[in-house]
Design an enzyme around this catalytic site. Structure first.
Site, mmCIF file in Angstrom:
data_model
loop_
_atom_site.group_PDB
_atom_site.id
_atom_site.type_symbol
_atom_site.label_atom_id
_atom_site.label_comp_id
_atom_site.label_asym_id
_atom_site.label_seq_id
_atom_site.Cartn_x
_atom_site.Cartn_y
_atom_site.Cartn_z
ATOM 1 N N SER A 256 52.883 51.564 24.990
ATOM 2 C CA SER A 256 53.144 51.997 23.625
ATOM 3 C C SER A 256 54.540 52.588 23.575
ATOM 4 C CB SER A 256 52.113 53.038 23.173
ATOM 5 O OG SER A 256 52.383 54.297 23.765
ATOM 6 N N LYS A 257 54.992 52.905 22.377
ATOM 7 C CA LYS A 257 56.323 53.489 22.233
ATOM 8 C C LYS A 257 56.395 54.876 22.859
ATOM 9 C CE LYS A 257 57.673 50.819 18.164
ATOM 10 N NZ LYS A 257 56.467 50.034 17.926
ATOM 11 N N ARG A 258 55.236 55.437 23.202
ATOM 12 C CA ARG A 258 55.229 56.743 23.876
ATOM 13 C C ARG A 258 55.527 56.617 25.366
ATOM 14 N NH1 ARG A 258 50.902 56.855 20.403
ATOM 15 N NH2 ARG A 258 49.460 56.274 22.047
ATOM 16 N N ASP A 259 55.485 55.392 25.890
ATOM 17 C CA ASP A 259 55.759 55.171 27.307
ATOM 18 C C ASP A 259 57.270 55.115 27.513
ATOM 19 O OD1 ASP A 259 53.123 54.890 28.589
ATOM 20 O OD2 ASP A 259 52.911 53.202 27.211
#
Length: 321
Positions: A256-259
């Protein structure tokens, strides 16, 4: 096997700019670009920013800069222009409203007052992935009940779905069939806050922009029968669909963009665009090694038959080498 078609192919990138793109986004964009370019087709960029609070303009600008850095270009869209704009979904809501009114005129839309929390807390059936199958709670409310509940809460709008199977042949995964009533139930067209739902917006936009080929992640596979139902109701011609494997973190989680470690911001600091693309193409099965390669250099190697049909797990430290 390389695919050719006598009809002019029009594909698209349709990213949601809620953060910096990660490797999974890049892989999907690369495969979409290669498929269209190999067929001498036309590429459209559309920014899916319906949720403007989560998708500020600075993220959209950054995403376009990232695509340029990777060498993935487009023939129509922001910065380039074209006859099918605007190319930001937040600027296309009048089109979604017109489609909604067309569905309302068919008697297929009804107000729903259920909250997400209520549905999860109730005894509504759930799919294996945890998603709620809408049980039809508000499907047959009387006019008096609707008026009374509207005083307390603005309703969402749902589409009635039939008790029938809708099928299609995916260009990469083969035959897919789904009974909408059992797989998802009546689905949302517009949220209670007035935001139009993805399913409606993407159908309206792909049809209006003349998209003939949609390449996207396998996480959207089960959206396709819902969208095909909308294409039918709106008397629109659907594109072909090709769903590609997801790129997973080494521990099996979906990226995800959180990674941050899989985000382009980190990767740009330690490797070239060609290095990123070469490694992704190698993982996707059509580049013989993990050596750097530009998008145009990968064009002759690209072959859908070599792309895995199951999700791809990133090797540990693969993008740190």
């Amino acid at each position: 096997m390389k695919r050719r078609d006598s009809v002019k192919v029009t594909g698209r990138f349709a990213p949601s700019p809620s953060g910096r793109i990660h490797l999974g986004n890049i892989l999907c964009c690369l495969l979409a670009w290669l498929s269209v370019r190999q067929q001498a087709g036309h590429m459209v960029l559309r920014i899916e920013d319906l949720d403007t609070a989560r998708c500020p303009q600075r993220y959209a600008r950054q995403m376009m800069e990232d695509l340029h850095w990777l060498g993935l270009d487009w023939d129509e869209g922001p910065e380039v222009g074209g006859s099918n704009g605007p190319y930001f979904q937040s600027q296309r809501t009048d089109r979604y409203q017109a489609a909604l009114e067309q569905l309302e005129a068919q008697g297929l839309v009804y107000p729903c007052f259920c909250t997400r929390a209520e549905l999860h807390a109730a005894s509504a059936p759930h799919r294996e992935d945890g998603q709620v199958i809408y049980p039809g709670t508000c499907r047959n409310l009387s006019a008096a009940q609707i008026a009374e509940r509207s005083l307390r809460r603005a309703p969402a709008l749902r589409l009635r779905v039939p008790e029938e199977e809708i099928g299609f042949t995916d260009g990469h995964l083969g035959a897919v069939r789904e009974n909408l009533a059992r797989a998802c139930g009546d689905f949302l067209l517009r949220r209670s806050d007035g935001m139009f739902a993805y399913q409606l917006a993407v159908v309206v936009d792909d049809a209006a922009m003349g998209i003939t080929e949609v390449v996207r992640g396998a996480d959207l596979l089960d959206s396709t029968p819902r969208q095909l139902y909308l294409y039918r109701l709106l008397d629109l011609t659907p594109p072909s669909f090709c769903h590609v494997p997801l790129l997973l973190a080494p521990d099996g989680r979906r990226l995800s963009k959180r990674d941050a470690d899989a985000g382009l911001e980190v990767l740009q600091g330690r490797m070239s665009a060609q290095a990123v693309l070469g490694k992704l193409a190698y993982l996707a099965g059509f580049h013989p090694s993990a050596e750097p390669a530009s998008a145009w250099e990968l064009l002759e190697e690209f072959d859908w038959d070599k792309v895995p049909r199951s999700d791809i797990r990133l090797p540990e430290h693969f993008f740190e080498i």
